[in-house]
Scaffold this active site. Structure first.
Site, PDB file in Angstrom:
ATOM      1  CB  VAL A  16      -1.131   0.031   1.216  1.00  0.00           C
ATOM      2  CG1 VAL A  16      -1.666   1.403   1.171  1.00  0.00           C
ATOM      3  CG2 VAL A  16      -1.810  -1.106   1.157  1.00  0.00           C
ATOM      4  N   GLY A  17       1.934   1.427   0.889  1.00  0.00           N
ATOM      5  CA  GLY A  17       2.817   2.468   1.060  1.00  0.00           C
ATOM      6  C   GLY A  17       3.390   2.755  -0.340  1.00  0.00           C
ATOM      7  CG  LEU A 106      -3.945   2.579   5.723  1.00  0.00           C
ATOM      8  CD1 LEU A 106      -3.473   3.822   6.009  1.00  0.00           C
ATOM      9  CD2 LEU A 106      -2.944   1.895   4.475  1.00  0.00           C
ATOM     10  CB  THR A 109     -12.583  -5.608   6.405  1.00  0.00           C
ATOM     11  OG1 THR A 109     -11.632  -6.364   5.686  1.00  0.00           O
ATOM     12  CG2 THR A 109     -12.877  -4.162   5.650  1.00  0.00           C
ATOM     13  CE1 TYR A 137      -4.813  -7.192  10.165  1.00  0.00           C
ATOM     14  CE2 TYR A 137      -2.657  -6.731  10.484  1.00  0.00           C
ATOM     15  CZ  TYR A 137      -3.950  -6.482   9.794  1.00  0.00           C
ATOM     16  OH  TYR A 137      -3.633  -5.984   8.487  1.00  0.00           O
ATOM     17  CG  HIS A 180      -2.957 -11.132   2.731  1.00  0.00           C
ATOM     18  ND1 HIS A 180      -2.068 -10.264   2.933  1.00  0.00           N
ATOM     19  CD2 HIS A 180      -3.797 -11.178   3.615  1.00  0.00           C
ATOM     20  CE1 HIS A 180      -2.310  -9.406   3.940  1.00  0.00           C
ATOM     21  NE2 HIS A 180      -3.288 -10.345   4.304  1.00  0.00           N
ATOM     22  CE  LYS A 188      -0.536 -22.925  -2.485  1.00  0.00           C
ATOM     23  NZ  LYS A 188      -1.567 -23.130  -1.454  1.00  0.00           N
ATOM     24  CD1 TRP A 232      -3.379 -24.008   1.953  1.00  0.00           C
ATOM     25  CD2 TRP A 232      -3.089 -22.168   3.223  1.00  0.00           C
ATOM     26  NE1 TRP A 232      -1.942 -23.847   2.220  1.00  0.00           N
ATOM     27  CE2 TRP A 232      -1.790 -22.674   2.736  1.00  0.00           C
ATOM     28  CE3 TRP A 232      -3.405 -20.932   3.603  1.00  0.00           C
ATOM     29  CZ2 TRP A 232      -0.777 -21.937   3.371  1.00  0.00           C
ATOM     30  CZ3 TRP A 232      -2.155 -20.081   4.190  1.00  0.00           C
ATOM     31  CH2 TRP A 232      -0.895 -20.589   3.923  1.00  0.00           C
TER      32      TRP A 232
HETATM   33  N1  LIG Z   1      -2.466  -6.270   2.319  1.00  0.00           N
HETATM   34  C1  LIG Z   1      -3.700  -6.310   2.519  1.00  0.00           C
HETATM   35  O1  LIG Z   1      -4.463  -7.195   2.097  1.00  0.00           O
HETATM   36  C2  LIG Z   1      -4.398  -5.363   3.672  1.00  0.00           C
HETATM   37  C3  LIG Z   1      -3.391  -4.483   4.552  1.00  0.00           C
HETATM   38  N2  LIG Z   1      -4.053  -3.680   5.343  1.00  0.00           N
HETATM   39  C4  LIG Z   1      -3.363  -2.725   5.955  1.00  0.00           C
HETATM   40  O2  LIG Z   1      -2.689  -1.901   4.970  1.00  0.00           O
HETATM   41  C5  LIG Z   1      -1.498  -1.343   5.588  1.00  0.00           C
HETATM   42  C6  LIG Z   1      -0.465  -1.746   4.792  1.00  0.00           C
HETATM   43  O3  LIG Z   1      -0.213  -3.234   4.513  1.00  0.00           O
HETATM   44  P1  LIG Z   1       0.493  -3.708   3.359  1.00  0.00           P
HETATM   45  O4  LIG Z   1       0.927  -2.650   2.473  1.00  0.00           O
HETATM   46  O5  LIG Z   1      -0.269  -5.011   2.686  1.00  0.00           O
HETATM   47  O6  LIG Z   1       1.673  -4.355   4.021  1.00  0.00           O
HETATM   48  P2  LIG Z   1       3.394  -4.631   3.717  1.00  0.00           P
HETATM   49  O7  LIG Z   1       3.785  -5.712   4.537  1.00  0.00           O
HETATM   50  O8  LIG Z   1       3.327  -4.648   2.116  1.00  0.00           O
HETATM   51  O9  LIG Z   1       4.026  -2.969   4.059  1.00  0.00           O
HETATM   52  C7  LIG Z   1       4.182  -2.820   5.133  1.00  0.00           C
HETATM   53  C8  LIG Z   1       5.487  -2.221   5.639  1.00  0.00           C
HETATM   54  O10 LIG Z   1       5.593  -1.805   6.777  1.00  0.00           O
HETATM   55  C9  LIG Z   1       7.024  -1.813   7.005  1.00  0.00           C
HETATM   56  N3  LIG Z   1       7.343  -2.288   8.387  1.00  0.00           N
HETATM   57  C10 LIG Z   1       7.097  -3.366   9.229  1.00  0.00           C
HETATM   58  N4  LIG Z   1       7.319  -3.299  10.233  1.00  0.00           N
HETATM   59  C11 LIG Z   1       8.147  -2.396  10.468  1.00  0.00           C
HETATM   60  C12 LIG Z   1       9.007  -1.710  11.538  1.00  0.00           C
HETATM   61  N5  LIG Z   1       9.069  -2.479  12.674  1.00  0.00           N
HETATM   62  N6  LIG Z   1       9.892  -0.605  11.162  1.00  0.00           N
HETATM   63  C13 LIG Z   1       9.954  -0.239   9.976  1.00  0.00           C
HETATM   64  N7  LIG Z   1       8.843  -0.525   8.968  1.00  0.00           N
HETATM   65  C14 LIG Z   1       8.283  -1.643   9.272  1.00  0.00           C
HETATM   66  C15 LIG Z   1       7.551  -3.042   6.180  1.00  0.00           C
HETATM   67  O11 LIG Z   1       8.702  -2.910   5.896  1.00  0.00           O
HETATM   68  P3  LIG Z   1       9.670  -4.368   5.899  1.00  0.00           P
HETATM   69  O12 LIG Z   1       8.888  -5.383   4.796  1.00  0.00           O
HETATM   70  O13 LIG Z   1      10.934  -3.977   5.558  1.00  0.00           O
HETATM   71  O14 LIG Z   1       9.850  -4.935   7.197  1.00  0.00           O
HETATM   72  C16 LIG Z   1       6.761  -2.680   4.876  1.00  0.00           C
HETATM   73  O15 LIG Z   1       7.505  -1.872   4.036  1.00  0.00           O
HETATM   74  C17 LIG Z   1      -1.353  -2.169   7.001  1.00  0.00           C
HETATM   75  O16 LIG Z   1      -1.752  -1.096   7.993  1.00  0.00           O
HETATM   76  C18 LIG Z   1      -2.327  -3.315   6.770  1.00  0.00           C
HETATM   77  O17 LIG Z   1      -2.694  -3.787   8.278  1.00  0.00           O
HETATM   78  C19 LIG Z   1      -5.335  -3.553   5.580  1.00  0.00           C
HETATM   79  C20 LIG Z   1      -6.237  -4.645   5.007  1.00  0.00           C
HETATM   80  C21 LIG Z   1      -5.584  -5.640   3.953  1.00  0.00           C
HETATM   81  C1  LIG Z   2      -6.702  -8.982   4.731  1.00  0.00           C
HETATM   82  C2  LIG Z   2      -7.064 -10.054   5.591  1.00  0.00           C
HETATM   83  O1  LIG Z   2      -6.038 -11.171   5.530  1.00  0.00           O
HETATM   84  C3  LIG Z   2      -6.111 -12.172   6.400  1.00  0.00           C
HETATM   85  O2  LIG Z   2      -7.588 -12.575   6.299  1.00  0.00           O
HETATM   86  P1  LIG Z   2      -7.748 -13.592   5.447  1.00  0.00           P
HETATM   87  O3  LIG Z   2      -8.500 -12.900   4.325  1.00  0.00           O
HETATM   88  O4  LIG Z   2      -8.522 -14.746   5.944  1.00  0.00           O
HETATM   89  O5  LIG Z   2      -6.596 -14.161   4.788  1.00  0.00           O
HETATM   90  P2  LIG Z   2      -6.083 -14.898   3.601  1.00  0.00           P
HETATM   91  O6  LIG Z   2      -6.078 -14.074   2.564  1.00  0.00           O
HETATM   92  O7  LIG Z   2      -4.678 -15.748   4.137  1.00  0.00           O
HETATM   93  O8  LIG Z   2      -7.054 -16.110   3.238  1.00  0.00           O
HETATM   94  C4  LIG Z   2      -8.223 -15.882   2.755  1.00  0.00           C
HETATM   95  C5  LIG Z   2      -8.831 -17.246   2.425  1.00  0.00           C
HETATM   96  O9  LIG Z   2      -8.061 -17.856   1.543  1.00  0.00           O
HETATM   97  C6  LIG Z   2      -8.034 -19.245   1.842  1.00  0.00           C
HETATM   98  N1  LIG Z   2      -6.384 -19.584   0.859  1.00  0.00           N
HETATM   99  C7  LIG Z   2      -6.780 -20.829   0.004  1.00  0.00           C
HETATM  100  N2  LIG Z   2      -5.436 -20.976  -0.293  1.00  0.00           N
HETATM  101  C8  LIG Z   2      -4.515 -20.050   0.274  1.00  0.00           C
HETATM  102  C9  LIG Z   2      -3.093 -19.884   0.208  1.00  0.00           C
HETATM  103  O10 LIG Z   2      -2.455 -20.587  -0.371  1.00  0.00           O
HETATM  104  N3  LIG Z   2      -2.631 -18.911   1.053  1.00  0.00           N
HETATM  105  C10 LIG Z   2      -3.398 -18.005   2.100  1.00  0.00           C
HETATM  106  N4  LIG Z   2      -2.987 -17.217   2.307  1.00  0.00           N
HETATM  107  N5  LIG Z   2      -4.762 -18.168   1.894  1.00  0.00           N
HETATM  108  C11 LIG Z   2      -5.337 -19.182   1.172  1.00  0.00           C
HETATM  109  C12 LIG Z   2      -7.774 -19.137   3.379  1.00  0.00           C
HETATM  110  O11 LIG Z   2      -7.723 -20.484   3.812  1.00  0.00           O
HETATM  111  C13 LIG Z   2      -8.762 -18.301   3.552  1.00  0.00           C
HETATM  112  O12 LIG Z   2     -10.061 -18.790   3.436  1.00  0.00           O
HETATM  113  C14 LIG Z   2      -5.886 -11.339   7.671  1.00  0.00           C
HETATM  114  O13 LIG Z   2      -4.812 -10.877   7.885  1.00  0.00           O
HETATM  115  C15 LIG Z   2      -7.050 -10.398   8.263  1.00  0.00           C
HETATM  116  O14 LIG Z   2      -6.418  -9.912   9.437  1.00  0.00           O
HETATM  117  C16 LIG Z   2      -7.049  -9.392   7.143  1.00  0.00           C
HETATM  118  O15 LIG Z   2      -6.934  -8.226   7.309  1.00  0.00           O
END
Ligand SMILES: NC(=O)C1=CN([C@@H]2O[C@H](COP(=O)(O)OP(=O)(O)OC[C@H]3O[C@@H](n4cnc5c(N)ncnc54)[C@H](OP(=O)(O)O)[C@@H]3O)[C@@H](O)[C@H]2O)C=CC1
Ligand SMILES: C[C@H]1O[C@H](OP(=O)(O)OP(=O)(O)OC[C@H]2O[C@@H](n3cnc4c(=O)[nH]c(N)nc43)[C@H](O)[C@@H]2O)[C@@H](O)[C@@H](O)C1=O
Length: 362
Positions: A16-17, A106, A109, A137, A180, A188, A232
């Protein structure tokens, strides 16, 4: 935000960042700063204090967090609650002490109840128990919402919270244990296709393995070979997916157009929003906004869509020893749509773009 305002994007290299940085720059913001994890560990309270005192950012996007999929959340429970609480506490408190004009937190859900009415409205927060697999979380994220709200009410700050649905896109995490579902299935199924076509060199390169035997052994741990890919769970859970660049656009849109006083509703029946100082002795609720597409798909359909886009001819099978998690968590995005913002990239187009990006990385 002025175009030359100093904007700090915490987590600026993440999924996201990095998209937020690109969106800001595309919109003409010229003073966007970030620090890598190795440059600034956001768990270190003194280091964060020093950074804010030195840089004095005007605006903050808090997109740094400990993030992962369902198995990572369920396995590393202590890390997910400790690291997320520590990161957000450090950044939110230092933003207050150093006069940050506005901050966006951020969340996710997953803050909504496991058996939440669908689609999930902002006011359903804290109405019943959470999904156990990501409860640590989720509790941290709820604490972040309440921290922003509480600083706004006590100190008159302007911190807004957004609750994104599942996100995907460039710079996603493709680690098969911790990622995720969408990036995991892309990797995979991509590796299964390469194995099926005898392109062993490309598999070794994708996994940075020492040999094809090592690569095959690693993939076998995740139920992947040239003919079959393990999914999964039951495949029945429904999930909603928003393209990361759409997410970034929504974040910048809200940062430009919504203040804390515009987001919350006061006690039951109150029909006007009021400023934080006027709100005393009233219950402030719904201080966050959902960000999503409002459209969901089953994991089974998702896997089949990815299989088609990748062009894998083998079989998908479902391992019900792995957790399903929440069965459905569709966001109600009427508040966001009411503000005039809609997503633009649909799931099939997004998966095609992401797979193209993935192949260009290898
Ligand atoms: N991805 C998703 O599906 C979703 C994400 N979000 C939220 O969106 C936001 C961004 O997520 P997303 O971009 O996916 O996450 P990423 O893991 O891609 O990015 C997170 C960033 O935070 C940095 N970071 C983590 N820990 C530290 C630390 N201790 N000090 C400095 N930097 C740190 C990581 O750096 P490094 O990798 O080098 O550790 C990375 O650059 C989060 O708040 C997440 O909860 C919400 C819903 C869904
Ligand atoms: C963003 C959201 O993301 C997380 O929640 P989640 O959506 O349940 O996470 P997920 O993406 O890992 O799984 C979604 C579904 O998909 C199925 N699934 C199948 N095959 C694979 C597989 O190979 N890998 C993964 N990871 N999941 C798999 C898995 O079993 C599940 O039923 C939390 O961080 C939550 O806190 C949050 O914020």
């Amino acid at each position: 935000m002025q175009k030359n305002s100093k904007i700090y994007v915490a987590g600026h290299r993440g999924l996201v960042g990095s998209a937020i940085v690109n969106n800001l720059k595309a919109k003409g913001y010229t003073n966007v700063i970030g620090r890598t994890h190795s440059e600034l560990d956001l768990l270190d309270q003194n280091a964060v204090k020093e950074f804010f005192e030195t840089e004095k950012p005007d605006y903050v996007f808090l997109a740094a967090a400990k993030v992962g999929g369902i198995v990572a959340n369920n396995t590393y429970r202590a890390d997910f609650i400790y690291e997320n609480l520590q990161i957000q506490n450090n950044i939110i408190h230092q933003s207050y002490l150093n006069g940050v004009k506005k901050l966006m937190f951020l969340g996710s859900t997953c803050i909504y109840p496991k058996n939440c009415p669908q689609p999930m409205k902002e006011e359903y927060l804290l109405t019943s128990e959470l999904e156990y697999t990501n409860e640590p979380y989720a509790i941290a994220k709820i604490a972040g919402i309440k921290m922003c709200e509480s600083y706004n009410l006590q100190y008159g700050t302007n911190y807004i919270s957004v609750m994104p649905t599942n996100l995907y896109g460039p710079n996603d995490n493709f680690d098969l244990e911790k990622s995720h579902v969408l990036p995991a299935l892309i990797r995979k199924i991509h590796c299964a296709k390469l194995l099926n076509e005898g392109k062993e060199e490309e598999v070794v390169k994708d996994l940075k393995a020492e040999s094809i035997d090592e690569a095959k052994e690693y993939l076998a741990k995740f139920g992947v070979d040239g003919n079959r890919v393990e999914i999964w769970g039951s495949g029945k859970p429904m999930r909603e997916f928003l393209w990361s660049e759409d997410m970034a656009d929504a974040c910048v849109f809200l940062m430009e157009n919504r203040d804390f006083k515009d987001t919350y509703s006061v006690s039951e029946g109150a029909n006007t929003t009021c400023t934080p100082t006027e709100v005393k002795n009233q219950e402030v609720r719904n201080t966050h906004i959902n960000i999503g597409t409002g459209v969901d798909i089953s994991i089974k359909e998702l896997a089949e869509t990815i299989k088609g886009i990748v062009g894998f001819k083998g079989e998908l099978y479902f391992n019900t020893d792995k957790p399903d998690g929440t069965m459905k968590k569709l966001t109600d995005v009427s508040k966001l749509h009411g503000l005039g913002w809609q997503h633009s990239i649909g799931l099939t187009e997004g998966i095609e773009k992401m797979y193209q990006w993935y192949k260009e990385q290898s």
